[in-house]
Motif scaffolding. Structure first.
Motif, PDB file in Angstrom:
ATOM      1  N   LEU A  78       5.118 -10.574  -3.969  1.00  0.00           N
ATOM      2  CA  LEU A  78       5.398 -10.109  -2.608  1.00  0.00           C
ATOM      3  C   LEU A  78       4.159  -9.643  -1.857  1.00  0.00           C
ATOM      4  N   GLY A  79       2.983  -9.740  -2.462  1.00  0.00           N
ATOM      5  CA  GLY A  79       1.763  -9.322  -1.792  1.00  0.00           C
ATOM      6  C   GLY A  79       0.705  -8.942  -2.804  1.00  0.00           C
ATOM      7  N   ILE A  80      -0.402  -8.391  -2.291  1.00  0.00           N
ATOM      8  CA  ILE A  80      -1.471  -7.928  -3.154  1.00  0.00           C
ATOM      9  C   ILE A  80      -1.657  -6.434  -2.921  1.00  0.00           C
ATOM     10  N   ALA A  81      -2.352  -5.776  -3.855  1.00  0.00           N
ATOM     11  CA  ALA A  81      -2.530  -4.329  -3.756  1.00  0.00           C
ATOM     12  C   ALA A  81      -3.876  -3.941  -4.333  1.00  0.00           C
ATOM     13  N   VAL A  89      -4.323   9.561   0.812  1.00  0.00           N
ATOM     14  CA  VAL A  89      -5.748   9.250   0.772  1.00  0.00           C
ATOM     15  C   VAL A  89      -5.962   7.755   0.558  1.00  0.00           C
ATOM     16  N   CYS A  90      -5.190   7.155  -0.342  1.00  0.00           N
ATOM     17  CA  CYS A  90      -5.362   5.720  -0.642  1.00  0.00           C
ATOM     18  C   CYS A  90      -5.062   4.859   0.585  1.00  0.00           C
ATOM     19  N   HIS A  91      -4.013   5.194   1.302  1.00  0.00           N
ATOM     20  CA  HIS A  91      -3.660   4.444   2.515  1.00  0.00           C
ATOM     21  C   HIS A  91      -4.782   4.521   3.536  1.00  0.00           C
ATOM     22  N   ASP A  92      -5.284   5.735   3.778  1.00  0.00           N
ATOM     23  CA  ASP A  92      -6.340   5.912   4.777  1.00  0.00           C
ATOM     24  C   ASP A  92      -7.590   5.120   4.404  1.00  0.00           C
ATOM     25  N   ILE A  99       0.834  -1.199   0.000  1.00  0.00           N
ATOM     26  CA  ILE A  99       0.000   0.000   0.000  1.00  0.00           C
ATOM     27  C   ILE A  99       0.871   1.253   0.000  1.00  0.00           C
ATOM     28  N   GLN A 100       0.216   2.399  -0.202  1.00  0.00           N
ATOM     29  CA  GLN A 100       0.909   3.678  -0.114  1.00  0.00           C
ATOM     30  C   GLN A 100       1.233   3.997   1.346  1.00  0.00           C
ATOM     31  N   PRO A 101       2.173   4.910   1.585  1.00  0.00           N
ATOM     32  CA  PRO A 101       2.567   5.256   2.965  1.00  0.00           C
ATOM     33  C   PRO A 101       1.437   5.943   3.722  1.00  0.00           C
ATOM     34  N   PRO A 102       1.497   5.956   5.040  1.00  0.00           N
ATOM     35  CA  PRO A 102       0.491   6.663   5.842  1.00  0.00           C
ATOM     36  C   PRO A 102       0.436   8.147   5.474  1.00  0.00           C
ATOM     37  N   LEU A 139      -2.356  -6.681   7.231  1.00  0.00           N
ATOM     38  CA  LEU A 139      -0.937  -6.983   7.370  1.00  0.00           C
ATOM     39  C   LEU A 139      -0.186  -6.228   6.272  1.00  0.00           C
ATOM     40  N   ILE A 140       0.540  -5.193   6.651  1.00  0.00           N
ATOM     41  CA  ILE A 140       1.245  -4.352   5.685  1.00  0.00           C
ATOM     42  C   ILE A 140       2.636  -4.923   5.459  1.00  0.00           C
ATOM     43  N   ALA A 141       2.865  -5.430   4.251  1.00  0.00           N
ATOM     44  CA  ALA A 141       4.163  -6.012   3.924  1.00  0.00           C
ATOM     45  C   ALA A 141       5.118  -4.981   3.334  1.00  0.00           C
ATOM     46  N   HIS A 142       4.600  -4.118   2.450  1.00  0.00           N
ATOM     47  CA  HIS A 142       5.451  -3.149   1.763  1.00  0.00           C
ATOM     48  C   HIS A 142       4.667  -1.853   1.552  1.00  0.00           C
ATOM     49  N   GLN A 143       5.384  -0.745   1.496  1.00  0.00           N
ATOM     50  CA  GLN A 143       4.786   0.554   1.234  1.00  0.00           C
ATOM     51  C   GLN A 143       5.508   1.208   0.056  1.00  0.00           C
ATOM     52  N   ALA A 144       4.733   1.724  -0.888  1.00  0.00           N
ATOM     53  CA  ALA A 144       5.303   2.370  -2.075  1.00  0.00           C
ATOM     54  C   ALA A 144       4.354   3.467  -2.531  1.00  0.00           C
TER      55      ALA A 144
END
Length: 303
Positions: free
Chosen positions: A241-244, A205-208, A199-202, A222-227
């Protein structure tokens, strides 16, 4: 008499927080902005900027002068709006800010269309997160913002700012091609409880939206990666490495290593154009908004 251009430079530093950011917003070099401030200091015989770590801070006198500059710039804007309104044609400089996927998927088409039909209009794009761009519109640093919000994470317009709907951008869950959900036509939020998320970083808008949505369904994600970039998220999904959850706007074609699965109910983010109420009559604003609305069905169909 104080020079308006130098006051504009000081106001930009007060709004954007640094000489470099002010220069980027004004289309100048940092050196040119610093020279404008230095000349203003000599004119006023007042220290306006003080060193603070690697940056600068406005003195109390500078903050008072910047507030006065904002009032003067508002009067200048009103005069420019009246002149442009009398001419009846979009013209002059238009500072536009929008978020990354719209800057990639919508704005090139819209800006090229405007440049072809209205050569007197000098529209200039700056990529910014909606939380920043909407605030800059309300403070007079940006003329027009293209922003987005989500159904359970709305972002109301500040006082004195008007908005118009451009369209709804649909979102899909992206999973690795070998993932058990890749063969499904659609999934529900409960099906995603144990997944590793990209997910995007804290603070975005998308993260929230994603955090609120999954928690409302009773799951702590479960947050594996942030981009920040959607393309980076897609690449991480392709690597297994995960789903988005990725919007369609500006996403581009997916590689064979990634499958798009519809999430029910379908997540939507709403794209809006925002501008100051005082500039609502400006032809450059109204024509740009009409152009974005006219081109959106074409862009959404491509997505």
């Amino acid at each position: 008499m104080l020079d308006l251009g130098r006051l504009r430079a000081l106001h930009a530093v007060s709004v954007h927080g640094s000489v470099g950011a002010a220069a980027a917003a004004l289309g100048y070099t940092p050196s040119a902005v610093s020279q404008q401030i230095a000349k203003l200091e000599r004119e006023t015989r007042t220290t306006l900027l003080e060193r603070q770590g690697r940056g600068v801070r406005l003195t109390d006198e500078a903050q008072q002068l910047a507030a006065t500059a904002q009032q003067l710039l508002s009067l200048v804007e009103e005069a420019e709006v009246r002149l442009e309104e009398q001419r009846g044609m979009p013209s002059g400089r238009l500072a536009v800010a929008c978020f990354a996927s719209a800057a990639r998927g919508l704005m090139p088409l819209a800006l090229a269309d405007l440049a072809r039909r209205h050569p007197a209009l000098d529209a200039r794009l700056q990529e910014l997160d909606p939380h920043l761009s909407v605030d800059l519109v309300s403070r007079g640093a940006i003329d027009l913002a293209v922003a987005h919000d989500w159904d359970i994470a709305p972002m109301p317009a500040p006082p004195g700012v008007e908005q118009a709907l451009i369209g709804d951008d649909l979102c899909d869950v992206l999973v690795p091609a070998g993932h058990p959900l890749a063969a499904e036509e659609s999934v529900r939020r409960a099906d995603l409880a144990d997944e590793r998320w990209i997910i995007q970083p804290p603070g975005t808008v998308c993260h929230d939206w994603l955090m609120r949505t999954l928690r409302a369904a009773g799951h702590e994600p479960l947050i594996a990666h942030q981009a920040e970039e959607n393309h980076t998220q897609v690449a991480l999904v392709a690597a297994g490495l995960g789903i988005a959850l990725v919007p369609r706007l500006g996403r581009g074609p997916l590689t064979p290593q990634v499958a798009a699965v519809r999430l029910e109910p379908v997540p939507r983010r709403r794209l809006c154009a925002l501008w100051r109420a005082g500039a609502a009559r400006r032809p450059a604003i109204t024509e740009t908004v009409r152009t974005l609305q006219r081109l959106w069905p074409q862009v959404a169909a491509q997505g």
